[in-house]
Write an enzyme that holds these catalytic residues in place. Structure first.
Site, mmCIF file in Angstrom:
data_model
loop_
_atom_site.group_PDB
_atom_site.id
_atom_site.type_symbol
_atom_site.label_atom_id
_atom_site.label_comp_id
_atom_site.label_asym_id
_atom_site.label_seq_id
_atom_site.Cartn_x
_atom_site.Cartn_y
_atom_site.Cartn_z
ATOM 1 N N SER A 38 0.802 -1.221 0.000
ATOM 2 C CA SER A 38 0.000 0.000 0.000
ATOM 3 C C SER A 38 0.836 1.273 0.000
ATOM 4 C CB SER A 38 -0.934 0.016 1.211
ATOM 5 O OG SER A 38 -0.201 -0.171 2.419
ATOM 6 N N ASP A 328 -2.844 7.746 8.421
ATOM 7 C CA ASP A 328 -3.795 6.844 9.057
ATOM 8 C C ASP A 328 -3.049 5.926 10.012
ATOM 9 O OD1 ASP A 328 -2.627 4.861 7.472
ATOM 10 O OD2 ASP A 328 -4.229 4.866 5.982
ATOM 11 N N HIS A 331 0.019 4.431 7.449
ATOM 12 C CA HIS A 331 0.598 5.079 6.273
ATOM 13 C C HIS A 331 1.035 6.513 6.566
ATOM 14 C CE1 HIS A 331 -2.175 1.956 4.618
ATOM 15 N NE2 HIS A 331 -1.060 1.659 3.993
#
Length: 352
Positions: A38, A328, A331
């Site tokens: 991600s 978040d 991340h």
């Protein structure tokens, strides 16, 4: 130029200085081919109907041009966008958005991103929720490589790939999953055994990419994962988790040895390893000196320190994203990746 040294085989080693590696050994970059998790996903998971590991909704992308959520796990750009900008090539689109055009090799000559949020070195990591690293290599990149060879011929395709840069960010999810499910996972394998297995698997995966044309690699090392909001919440004191950070350093050590061994075996292979762990840990230890006001809490989320769940439309989010390290639960914010990529391209090694 910073800490870039060239061995007799022309290999860029230790540890930062991506720009140095590219300019002193390799020449201009033709295209970027991105694989990983991600950190690097720019929207491939948008095309996985059953996956919950997505970021194609607010408040993700709030600082992206137009305030548009794209599938990046960020408030804005991720590090791949910044690498592309620095090298003067387009930020690679998600493979899943262009594969319908796969009969046209010109599409694949311009850069492609195969990364998928949730992917790990191990196929057991987030199984079914993402495009695994093996699938990215063995299926998606394999198809691109196949089309390039079919339409350009083997020699021209090989030359193009040799002048391209492969960018890989992988391994963090394997570590996070182990920590989240510990101590149950500890009953099966120790932390050191897990890292050893990850290293062996990664060796096979990188060798496959080499066999299919990878000659220049920018490898992003694991961050101090024990300090991300998700893992901090496991501790009553909300301090960094030593177990996760230990695994991050052991994984990075294994990756460095692997890359060095590959460069010795293949003199035409050039790499740069980015020490994310050291760079971020400095900022965590001394936030104000590095321009941060908050390095423990997430900017976007719910609950204590916004550390419950990924960012979603129901989440609260901070107003000043430039003062937060984390967007978040795991991340980084756009400003964090901007700081990290400045280190990579300026070649200024983190202080010890």
């Amino acid at each position: 130029m910073g800490s870039c040294t060239l061995s007799s085989g022309g290999v860029c080693v230790i540890l930062l200085a991506l720009a140095c590696c590219l300019t002193c050994a390799c020449g201009a970059v033709k295209a970027l081919y991105v694989l990983g998790d991600s950190q690097a996903d720019v929207g491939n998971n948008n095309y996985l109907p059953q996956s919950v590991l997505k970021a194609n909704f607010p408040h993700n992308g709030i600082d992206y041009p137009g305030g548009k959520p794209t599938g990046r796990f960020s408030n804005g750009y991720n590090f791949v966008d910044l690498v592309a900008r620095s090298l003067g090539v387009p930020s690679p689109p998600p493979y899943r958005s262009i594969r319908s055009n796969e009969l046209n090799s010109s599409v694949y000559l311009k850069s492609v991103n195969f990364a998928s949020g949730g992917a790990g070195v191990s196929n057991l990591t987030n199984m079914g929720q993402c495009i695994s690293f093996d699938e990215q290599i063995e299926r998606d990149y394999y198809r691109v490589h196949e089309v390039l060879e079919e339409q350009l011929g083997m020699r021209e395709a090989k030359a193009h790939l040799a002048k391209s840069l492969f960018v890989i960010a992988i391994g963090g999810n394997d570590i996070i999953n182990h920590v989240l499910f510990s101590p149950v996972s500890e009953l099966l394998r120790s932390r050191d055994e897990i890292v050893t297995e990850l290293g062996e698997t990664l060796k096979r995966q990188l060798q496959t990419l080499y066999d299919r044309g990878m000659r220049r690699l920018f490898f992003v090392g694991a961050a101090p994962l024990g300090c991300c909001p998700l893992i901090r919440q496991l501790s009553p004191t909300k301090e960094c988790d030593a177990q996760a950070n230990y695994m991050s350093t052991r994984y990075n050590d294994a990756a460095i040895v692997l890359l060095r061994d590959m460069s010795e075996t293949h003199p035409d292979f050039t790499y740069s390893f980015f020490d994310t762990f050291t760079a971020l840990l400095q900022s965590i230890r001394d936030p104000e000196a590095h321009g941060y006001k908050e390095v423990k809490a997430a900017c976007c989320g719910l609950g204590d320190n916004n550390a419950m769940f990924l960012c979603s439309p129901a989440s609260l989010y901070c107003e000043n994203r430039t003062s937060y390290m984390f967007w978040d639960v795991v991340h980084p914010t756009q400003i964090t990746v901007e700081k990290l990529m400045k280190i990579a391209f300026d070649g200024s090694a983190p202080l010890e």
